[in-house]
Design an enzyme around this catalytic site. Structure first.
Site: not given
Ligand code: SAH
Ligand code: MG
Length: 222
Positions: A80, A133, A150, A153, A178-179
């Site tokens: 993340d 990511s 996850d 989105h 997820h989702d």
């Molecule tokens: N798995 C978590 C929820 C994740 S929310 C739980 O259990 O609560 C989605 C996360 O993805 C966020 O923290 C966001 O910062 C991260 N995210 C979104 N796009 C991203 C990217 N391109 N690279 C790294 N992290 C990313």
């Molecule tokens: Mg999720």
């Protein structure tokens, strides 16, 4: 031979109870299903098992997955940048104002993630990977036994995660998404599109579905 219920072990029971209290976006039935799928994958691969999640947020899913990894001496990498997804920013549905860093005005979930892991005593099992990511995926070289997507989105980040990470999943390895909402009224399309694509590609078959969590298995060599 029947495998014993993985949730009955006292350390696991306490980690799952803790995971329920961690801030984040994971209903308990889905968290438990995530734990069980990761436990099965880690059991099959043993101590060399590599679990990886995209989207740490405040460490909720990492606690469920870390609980599974620890049981088998495996490791979870949790990727993340900790600045939140589009939908977490000010003005969007999932904005949480107290996560804004007063110094730079940006969302920052890293301290929450660190505290969750410390509280769970999972710091030797869960490795936080701080970065975008796609950048991490591009340089990643270790085959993955269990991948959990996850992260962002939106269309662009979700497909980038799919294309960047799924080639690293080992044959017979697991892909969890997820989702995933079949009905557009329940949530955004990209995770569902990824799921449909994974199945129609012939590279993955479905293992289970719990709420919006889908667990698939890789069928062929990368
Ligand atoms: N798995 C978590 C929820 C994740 S929310 C739980 O259990 O609560 C989605 C996360 O993805 C966020 O923290 C966001 O910062 C991260 N995210 C979104 N796009 C991203 C990217 N391109 N690279 C790294 N992290 C990313
Ligand atoms: Mg999720």
């Amino acid at each position: 031979m029947r495998t014993p219920d993985p949730t009955s072990d006292p350390r696991t029971t306490s980690l799952l109870a803790l995971a329920r209290t961690v801030r984040g976006f994971m209903p308990d039935d889905e968290g438990l299903a995530l734990f069980k799928a990761a436990d099965a994958a880690a059991r099959a691969a043993g101590a060399s098992a590599v679990l990886l999640e995209v989207g740490s947020w405040c460490g909720k899913s990492a606690t469920y997955l870390g609980a599974a990894a620890e049981r088998h001496g495996a490791v979870l990498f949790s990727v993340d940048h900790h600045h939140g997804s589009e939908e977490n920013q000010a003005g969007w549905d999932y904005f949480e104002a107290d996560l804004v860093d007063p110094v730079d005005g940006r969302l920052n979930t890293l301290p929450h993630f660190q505290r969750a892991l410390a509280q769970a005593h999972l710091e030797e099992t869960v490795v936080g990977v701080l970065g975008h990511s796609v950048t991490v995926a591009r340089h990643w070289g270790t085959p993955i036994d269990f991948l959990f997507i996850d992260g962002g989105h939106g269309d662009e980040p979700a497909w980038a995660d799919y294309h960047g990470w799924t080639p690293h999943v080992k044959p017979r390895g697991t892909l969890a998404i997820h989702d995933v909402f079949e009905d557009p009224a329940d949530g955004g399309r990209p995770p569902y599109d990824l799921y449909c694509h994974a199945l129609s590609s012939g590279r993955f078959t479905e293992v289970s579905a719990t709420g919006s969590l889908r667990v698939l298995e890789r069928t062929e060599a990368p």
